[in-house]
Enzyme design. Sequence first.
Site, PDB file in Angstrom:
ATOM      1  N   VAL A   1       0.878  -1.170   0.000  1.00 40.60           N
ATOM      2  CA  VAL A   1       0.000   0.000   0.000  1.00 40.60           C
ATOM      3  C   VAL A   1       0.914   1.218   0.000  1.00 40.60           C
ATOM      4  CG1 VAL A   1      -1.794   1.269   1.249  1.00 40.60           C
ATOM      5  CG2 VAL A   1      -1.809  -1.244   1.255  1.00 40.60           C
ATOM      6  N   HIS A   2       0.791   2.051  -1.036  1.00 38.33           N
ATOM      7  CA  HIS A   2       1.669   3.217  -1.201  1.00 38.33           C
ATOM      8  C   HIS A   2       0.813   4.478  -1.106  1.00 38.33           C
ATOM      9  CE1 HIS A   2       4.799   5.814  -2.804  1.00 38.33           C
ATOM     10  NE2 HIS A   2       5.634   4.788  -2.654  1.00 38.33           N
ATOM     11  N   LEU A   3       1.017   5.266  -0.064  1.00 39.51           N
ATOM     12  CA  LEU A   3       0.194   6.436   0.201  1.00 39.51           C
ATOM     13  C   LEU A   3       0.667   7.639  -0.614  1.00 39.51           C
ATOM     14  CD1 LEU A   3      -0.044   5.972   4.063  1.00 39.51           C
ATOM     15  CD2 LEU A   3      -1.638   5.187   2.304  1.00 39.51           C
ATOM     16  N   GLY A   4       0.094   7.786  -1.795  1.00 38.63           N
ATOM     17  CA  GLY A   4       0.445   8.893  -2.667  1.00 38.63           C
ATOM     18  C   GLY A   4       1.637   8.571  -3.547  1.00 38.63           C
TER      19      GLY A   4
END
Length: 142
Positions: free
Chosen positions: A64-67
């Site tokens: 999961v890559h936030l931005g």
Amino acid sequence: MPGTAVPMSEVPDPVFAQAMVGPGVAVEPGGGEQEAVAPIDGTVVTLHPHAFVVAGEDGRGVLVHLGIDTVKQKGEGFTLHVVKGETVRAGQPLIRWNPDAVRAAGYSPVVPVVALDAPAEGLSELLTGGAVAAGEQLFVWD
């Protein structure tokens, strides 16, 4: 996190858009502070302020890559709730962040959720549009 599902091909980063690290779905998050939650039961095997990987008992990992390019924020605006090596449950809050602050800093807040090293045909029930609730299943890894 709540938002809108978008196809990975629309992520403004070629590594994600071309599924170089694996297939998946992206979420365009809503505004205000958000909690990024564990996508599956497992162990936090990678943890950065802007991204994490949870690996299940079967060894499959979900990134999961936030931005996009948020690594350049050097952790500013991200609050970690867990540590690397911690066992987590699907839906458990892992990182608090604010997509509006990411936008204000000039970055895209879109959140790629990637089935690491999975073949593209290995995912089913892939969401490619519409509203997404926090903790909602985005795909099934066959």
